[in-house]
Motif scaffolding. Sequence first.
Motif, PDB file in Angstrom:
ATOM      1  N   LEU A  95     -24.204  53.834  -0.435  1.00 47.06           N
ATOM      2  CA  LEU A  95     -23.791  53.216  -1.705  1.00 47.06           C
ATOM      3  C   LEU A  95     -22.295  52.945  -1.712  1.00 47.06           C
ATOM      4  O   LEU A  95     -21.835  51.911  -2.220  1.00 47.06           O
ATOM      5  N   LEU A  96     -21.557  53.865  -1.134  1.00 42.46           N
ATOM      6  CA  LEU A  96     -20.108  53.694  -1.062  1.00 42.46           C
ATOM      7  C   LEU A  96     -19.742  52.495  -0.202  1.00 42.46           C
ATOM      8  O   LEU A  96     -18.814  51.736  -0.528  1.00 42.46           O
ATOM      9  N   ASN A  97     -20.479  52.299   0.897  1.00 41.75           N
ATOM     10  CA  ASN A  97     -20.234  51.135   1.756  1.00 41.75           C
ATOM     11  C   ASN A  97     -20.497  49.824   1.025  1.00 41.75           C
ATOM     12  O   ASN A  97     -19.877  48.795   1.317  1.00 41.75           O
ATOM     13  N   ARG A  98     -21.440  49.863   0.082  1.00 36.47           N
ATOM     14  CA  ARG A  98     -21.761  48.648  -0.685  1.00 36.47           C
ATOM     15  C   ARG A  98     -20.869  48.468  -1.911  1.00 36.47           C
ATOM     16  O   ARG A  98     -21.046  47.526  -2.675  1.00 36.47           O
ATOM     17  N   GLY A  99     -19.926  49.400  -2.114  1.00 34.22           N
ATOM     18  CA  GLY A  99     -18.995  49.277  -3.222  1.00 34.22           C
ATOM     19  C   GLY A  99     -19.435  49.926  -4.515  1.00 34.22           C
ATOM     20  O   GLY A  99     -18.731  49.845  -5.528  1.00 34.22           O
ATOM     21  N   ASP A 100     -20.582  50.593  -4.515  1.00 34.66           N
ATOM     22  CA  ASP A 100     -21.089  51.233  -5.726  1.00 34.66           C
ATOM     23  C   ASP A 100     -20.580  52.677  -5.779  1.00 34.66           C
ATOM     24  O   ASP A 100     -21.315  53.639  -5.590  1.00 34.66           O
ATOM     25  N   HIS A 101     -19.288  52.824  -6.065  1.00 32.82           N
ATOM     26  CA  HIS A 101     -18.680  54.147  -6.066  1.00 32.82           C
ATOM     27  C   HIS A 101     -19.152  54.997  -7.236  1.00 32.82           C
ATOM     28  O   HIS A 101     -19.176  56.229  -7.157  1.00 32.82           O
ATOM     29  N   HIS A 102     -19.522  54.372  -8.354  1.00 36.75           N
ATOM     30  CA  HIS A 102     -19.974  55.122  -9.524  1.00 36.75           C
ATOM     31  C   HIS A 102     -21.269  55.878  -9.215  1.00 36.75           C
ATOM     32  O   HIS A 102     -21.370  57.086  -9.474  1.00 36.75           O
ATOM     33  N   GLN A 103     -22.272  55.179  -8.661  1.00 39.06           N
ATOM     34  CA  GLN A 103     -23.544  55.821  -8.326  1.00 39.06           C
ATOM     35  C   GLN A 103     -23.368  56.842  -7.203  1.00 39.06           C
ATOM     36  O   GLN A 103     -23.993  57.912  -7.202  1.00 39.06           O
ATOM     37  N   ALA A 104     -22.488  56.515  -6.242  1.00 34.66           N
ATOM     38  CA  ALA A 104     -22.223  57.442  -5.145  1.00 34.66           C
ATOM     39  C   ALA A 104     -21.616  58.742  -5.679  1.00 34.66           C
ATOM     40  O   ALA A 104     -21.986  59.843  -5.255  1.00 34.66           O
ATOM     41  N   ASN A 105     -20.711  58.619  -6.622  1.00 37.08           N
ATOM     42  CA  ASN A 105     -20.083  59.800  -7.212  1.00 37.08           C
ATOM     43  C   ASN A 105     -21.096  60.631  -7.985  1.00 37.08           C
ATOM     44  O   ASN A 105     -21.051  61.869  -7.965  1.00 37.08           O
ATOM     45  N   GLN A 106     -22.041  59.966  -8.646  1.00 38.02           N
ATOM     46  CA  GLN A 106     -23.079  60.674  -9.380  1.00 38.02           C
ATOM     47  C   GLN A 106     -23.930  61.531  -8.437  1.00 38.02           C
ATOM     48  O   GLN A 106     -24.249  62.686  -8.730  1.00 38.02           O
TER      49      GLN A 106
END
Length: 697
Positions: free
Chosen positions: A416-427
């Motif tokens: 998810l972080l690689n795809r730029g979705d840092h919010h979901q990755a942090n969750q």
Amino acid sequence: MEINTVKINMSTNDRSSLIKEGEHYHAKIESRMNEREAVISIRGQEVKATFSGKVPDGDRVFVKVEERTGDGIKVSVSENSRKGGEKPNASAQEKGAKDPHIQINNREFSPELRSALQRFSDNNIPLTRESVQDLKQYFSQKGDAASRAETVDHLINKGLPPTSDHLRAVHEALHGRSVHEHIQSIKDTNSSTSQYQTTVTSSTVEGTGHQAQRKNDFHVLLAQWAKNISNEPNILLALENVRSDLWQSSFSTEAVQLINEALNKAVDSVENGRELKGRQLAMNAIQQVEQMISAQAEASNPSREEALRYISNEIQQKVTGASKDILITQVTERLASATDEFKAFQRDTSRQLARISILMNQFKAQSVQQVKPMLETVIRQLDQTLLKQDWLLYADMKTEKSVLEASSRLAEAKNLLNRGDHHQANQIVREVQQQLDKILFKPSSQKVMHYMKNEQEWHTPRPDTHRLNQLMDTTTRSLTYNDGSPRNVFEGIRTMGLTRESEIAQMLSSGREQMSEGHQRNLKSILLQMQNDSDGNKQSTAQQALQNITGQQLLSRSEHQQNMQMLMLQLPILLKGQSENLQVYVNSKKNGEKVDWENCSLYFLIETKKMGEVGISLNVTERALQVTLKNDQVSFKEKVEPIALKYIERLKEVGFYVQGLQFSKLNEEEAPVVKEKEQSKERFSPTLTKKGFDFKV
């Protein structure tokens, strides 16, 4: 969980440094990027090349390395390549036309041998006069030509030269008897000698003039049952073995009925969660039968009273021994140490995840470059914990699955972080941290008992044949009764000796020159000892089993210069109390130095008595799983589908998403042919190629 298959790292810069400026090389063009750039393979190493002119039309070319660049090399096409002459600076191995021993088109060579030599040459696998002679001798042996061709295919796919050692080991792994069959042969050979010795010893105990019986040695058999029921961690397996022996024995009808009823009650107790009660019921029945036989024997021959009383006391000790109290006393210190190890792991991992979460909150999208390496470090630590930390040898399955799930979910966060979705990755990172914080270290009594039993037996002086049988049983149990535990599967593979050399290499690289006791506790180490110390049939059988294990290691080794990782394993598992051979094939792109478990193909093949051969194909893409079950029986789907759906649910627990379950034929039906010889079907094991499995029928 990422599966680590390579123990020695070699960076890209280290590999490219082997290609020297000014040297001429035989290269293969793997892919063309544009008119002047291509990816080429030199001595098995893939590298980006910029040509001084246009990229040649052919796939093979002689090149001169003009200069090394940051992302590859600059090359020019050698004049010898255009003229078809011999390349400059060619080694003796590459000058086949001038050496009659290596000349591929030698008239003395059979077409089969010439074809194989050409394929080795085309794949840049070095040939020497000795290896050519070894291959010639291999093809001259009696046997199936298709089997030899398959052995050559696997050697070429793994980049192995055709030496006699490689040919024997790979052929044995692919076409020989399985390791557990070889070990069973050694056991049978040893049993014949032991049976004779037991008969002579027992005759002495019973007194001069008394005739030895022990075709039907009831007392020895009862003692063996008592020992198994007391020591076997899987009580259901011990009860099943007693039942199997019972129907093949010559006990009286009354004794058979008594034991059989006790076994039924014992099984019911175990299934209802009362394992100790089940063991006691079985042991009581054995005691009653022992007393019946003793009474009958004493009435007919009073001189046996003392010997029978001795045997009865041996059984009684198995029943009433306070092994559990001793066990708890012995492992208290080790369990305390394991608890401390777990708490340290839990504390450090939680601290790292908290730090990652803070950085992601603070820098958001800009945190990717900083957070990603930290996340990969945590994932690597979790995987090392699963396969290396000793405290997991005692932990219950719930704890192990929690660690495995944490690794899987953090891998999802990284994607998810690689795809730029840092919010979901942090969750996900916060959820994993909370999950790990809640884990309580609870040792499994069964794992502790199993571990201590192995420790106790290993420190008891025993002959190599006994050690071999003990380790084979341990391996089979680890691979069969593991509840989906990756650590148990790894320990089973480790006990076979498939990781022996890599672990010894790690030990030597760390500065330790003396092998620890743990490095000797595997089948391969004992077989090496037996190969040197045994005589006659044992030595020969041990050597064949050793070659089988070595062949599996060769077929599963990792190649630094290849993007694909291919593994081939043969694992013993129990089916209805009988040891069977499970063939496992893994094909995947490498993720760094590891198998990409989220994107791979697996194939399992096993022979069953009721269903015949069963194949299980698993294709994984981004953790989405396609399962195909293969068998030739018409009723296969009806019988297996309910069981398959049940076990598929377990895959979801460790991070896989099952997309579908399919059924198909294992062997394709051939069209009618005029000649009867061509109607016979011959099936081979799947051939591993860079593109996947080539399953021939």
